[in-house]
Design an enzyme around this catalytic site. Sequence first.
Site, PDB file in Angstrom:
ATOM      1  N   ARG A  14     -12.348 -14.517  -1.546  1.00  0.00           N
ATOM      2  CA  ARG A  14     -11.427 -15.109  -0.561  1.00  0.00           C
ATOM      3  C   ARG A  14     -12.139 -15.897   0.530  1.00  0.00           C
ATOM      4  NH1 ARG A  14      -6.971 -10.208  -0.225  1.00  0.00           N
ATOM      5  NH2 ARG A  14      -5.738 -10.958  -1.998  1.00  0.00           N
ATOM      6  N   ASP A  19      -6.925  -7.906   4.657  1.00  0.00           N
ATOM      7  CA  ASP A  19      -6.040  -8.717   3.810  1.00  0.00           C
ATOM      8  C   ASP A  19      -5.444  -9.902   4.573  1.00  0.00           C
ATOM      9  OD1 ASP A  19      -6.498  -6.998   1.691  1.00  0.00           O
ATOM     10  OD2 ASP A  19      -4.705  -5.793   2.075  1.00  0.00           O
ATOM     11  N   GLY A  37      -5.864  -3.772  -7.944  1.00  0.00           N
ATOM     12  CA  GLY A  37      -7.021  -2.903  -7.721  1.00  0.00           C
ATOM     13  C   GLY A  37      -6.603  -1.528  -7.243  1.00  0.00           C
ATOM     14  N   SER A  54     -13.370   1.659   2.369  1.00  0.00           N
ATOM     15  CA  SER A  54     -12.334   1.345   1.387  1.00  0.00           C
ATOM     16  C   SER A  54     -11.314   2.470   1.288  1.00  0.00           C
ATOM     17  CB  SER A  54     -12.977   1.112   0.013  1.00  0.00           C
ATOM     18  OG  SER A  54     -11.982   1.162  -0.992  1.00  0.00           O
ATOM     19  N   ARG A  79       1.599   4.202  -3.221  1.00  0.00           N
ATOM     20  CA  ARG A  79       1.381   5.635  -2.962  1.00  0.00           C
ATOM     21  C   ARG A  79       2.676   6.426  -3.101  1.00  0.00           C
ATOM     22  NH1 ARG A  79      -2.460   2.656  -0.611  1.00  0.00           N
ATOM     23  NH2 ARG A  79      -4.498   3.540  -0.122  1.00  0.00           N
ATOM     24  N   ARG A 128      -2.619 -14.069  -1.726  1.00  0.00           N
ATOM     25  CA  ARG A 128      -2.774 -14.326  -0.295  1.00  0.00           C
ATOM     26  C   ARG A 128      -3.325 -15.731  -0.027  1.00  0.00           C
ATOM     27  NH1 ARG A 128      -1.028  -9.517   1.368  1.00  0.00           N
ATOM     28  NH2 ARG A 128      -1.877  -7.659   0.365  1.00  0.00           N
ATOM     29  N   LYS A 139     -12.328  -9.423  -3.597  1.00  0.00           N
ATOM     30  CA  LYS A 139     -10.874  -9.209  -3.695  1.00  0.00           C
ATOM     31  C   LYS A 139     -10.353  -9.939  -4.939  1.00  0.00           C
ATOM     32  CE  LYS A 139     -10.405  -6.656  -0.031  1.00  0.00           C
ATOM     33  NZ  LYS A 139     -10.046  -5.252  -0.184  1.00  0.00           N
ATOM     34  N   SER A 192       0.830  -1.209   0.000  1.00  0.00           N
ATOM     35  CA  SER A 192       0.000   0.000   0.000  1.00  0.00           C
ATOM     36  C   SER A 192       0.862   1.256   0.000  1.00  0.00           C
ATOM     37  CB  SER A 192      -0.918   0.017   1.221  1.00  0.00           C
ATOM     38  OG  SER A 192      -1.883  -0.994   1.102  1.00  0.00           O
TER      39      SER A 192
HETATM   40  C1  S3P Z   1      -5.622  -1.156  -0.147  1.00  0.00           C
HETATM   41  C2  S3P Z   1      -6.867  -1.131   0.429  1.00  0.00           C
HETATM   42  C3  S3P Z   1      -7.653  -2.350   0.685  1.00  0.00           C
HETATM   43  C4  S3P Z   1      -6.780  -3.597   0.666  1.00  0.00           C
HETATM   44  C5  S3P Z   1      -5.860  -3.620  -0.513  1.00  0.00           C
HETATM   45  C6  S3P Z   1      -4.948  -2.411  -0.514  1.00  0.00           C
HETATM   46  C7  S3P Z   1      -4.921   0.116  -0.370  1.00  0.00           C
HETATM   47  O1  S3P Z   1      -8.627  -2.470  -0.324  1.00  0.00           O
HETATM   48  O2  S3P Z   1      -7.582  -4.757   0.675  1.00  0.00           O
HETATM   49  O3  S3P Z   1      -5.050  -4.793  -0.497  1.00  0.00           O
HETATM   50  O4  S3P Z   1      -3.695   0.094  -0.580  1.00  0.00           O
HETATM   51  O5  S3P Z   1      -5.579   1.156  -0.334  1.00  0.00           O
HETATM   52  P1  S3P Z   1     -10.048  -1.682  -0.272  1.00  0.00           P
HETATM   53  O6  S3P Z   1      -9.802  -0.232  -0.409  1.00  0.00           O
HETATM   54  O7  S3P Z   1     -10.822  -2.232  -1.436  1.00  0.00           O
HETATM   55  O8  S3P Z   1     -10.664  -2.037   1.026  1.00  0.00           O
END
Ligand code: S3P
Length: 440
Positions: free
Chosen positions: A352, A321, A101, A172, A26, A394, A348, A22
Amino acid sequence: MIVTVHPAAALAGTPSLPADKSVAHRAALFAALADGESEIVGFSDAADPQSTVACLRALGVEFEERDDVLGPDGIPSLFVQGRGLNGLVEPAGPLDCGNSGTTMRLLAGLLAGRPFTSTLVGDDSLTPRPMSRVAIPLGQMGARIGMTDGHAPLVVEGGALSGITYRLPVASAQVKSAVLLAGLSASGTTTVIEPVRTRDHTERMLELDALEVGGERHLTIERGHRIRARQWVVPRDVSAAAFFLVAGSIAEMATIQLTGVGLNPTRSGVLDVLRAMGADIRTSNERERGGEPLGDLRVEAPANGLAGVEIGGDIVPNLIDEIPVLAVAAACAQGRTVIRDAEELRVKETDRIEAIADVLRAMGADVEERPDGLVIEGGRPLKGAAVDARDDHRIAMAAAVAALVADGPTTIHGAEAAAVSFPAFWDALESVAAGAVEMG
Ligand code: S3P
């Protein structure tokens, strides 16, 4: 790729962990939007953050890995020539977000306010995942986003945006971040209201104002919010550490050390839950780097084993996660574990809830699926089996952890998926369980 994991009675070592996924996404994105050169210390060679870098390169941003500048773990630093928001250029073709995603949703937010059209595509696992959750708020800001039945490919026709106040209907961090990124281009102020707290890397890294109002969190961003070019530091991923924390907690004998792990309180729920189950995890050397807390962890096999636990409510986004591997811990614990409020797991990289239930049932565990979670009657001995990772990193890694305590070898089909977040996972596992991992 098939990996066979053999049972291992004793685990010991200090496995290397990958960069926090994450934070890595960013850091690449925000460094690209800063004016001037940034250094990212401890970036990731995992497929997901590399998808973000590839997309940003297609938008005109230069990245250079410098082998002469090494971070604390000997990882080459990544240098980024930030172009500022207005420096991004129209991509020549579709932007391939791969399996990620986070890449797709955050880029949708960023690109909604740029004066060109971009098309975001993904692999077979990302394409069916829900994208309306970002298209709806971005549409309210004035963006035009084309989708097929709420899914990718996303055609983002960038244009003028207006700031909005948006209360997140799903907890989210990706949606929160997408709206805040669009807010960089939107007139006036953009506010995101979070009824339930999600990972806060975006607001920390962008140095945004946050207010608590009636138990909710209000985050604001102004058009043109300045992002400073700087050194960004990526901690080791607590979500990757979780596999070793569970392995060490279910083994007969174990001493595993994990160093430089991100301990952001919006991500560390897995530690709280494992400790509540009786795990012996010690934290030391807590420090802060680049605005993120980190520390070293040491897990030992608990003298009295683990006990079942209830997981639900506001902690769920904090450990979403980690639920597949927590389900493995639950299968090895005495008593019942109930996991609820986790319906997000169904959308996901794969479903999952179903995937981990299938893996654990194939290995002899007593697992009941619920629409929003699982009920696991722990304590049945696990047996070796053939299981399928379903193209989900995962699930592949959680299955490998369960395999360490099974009564015979487990073959994991689709084991290559681990590389999405943890390319060196199989080596790291072998480093604590010599002879347990057989590739091919
Ligand atoms: C993430 C947010 C989560 C997480 C994903 C990474 C992120 O997803 O499950 O692995 O880096 O912002 P969601 O925003 O769909 O909850």
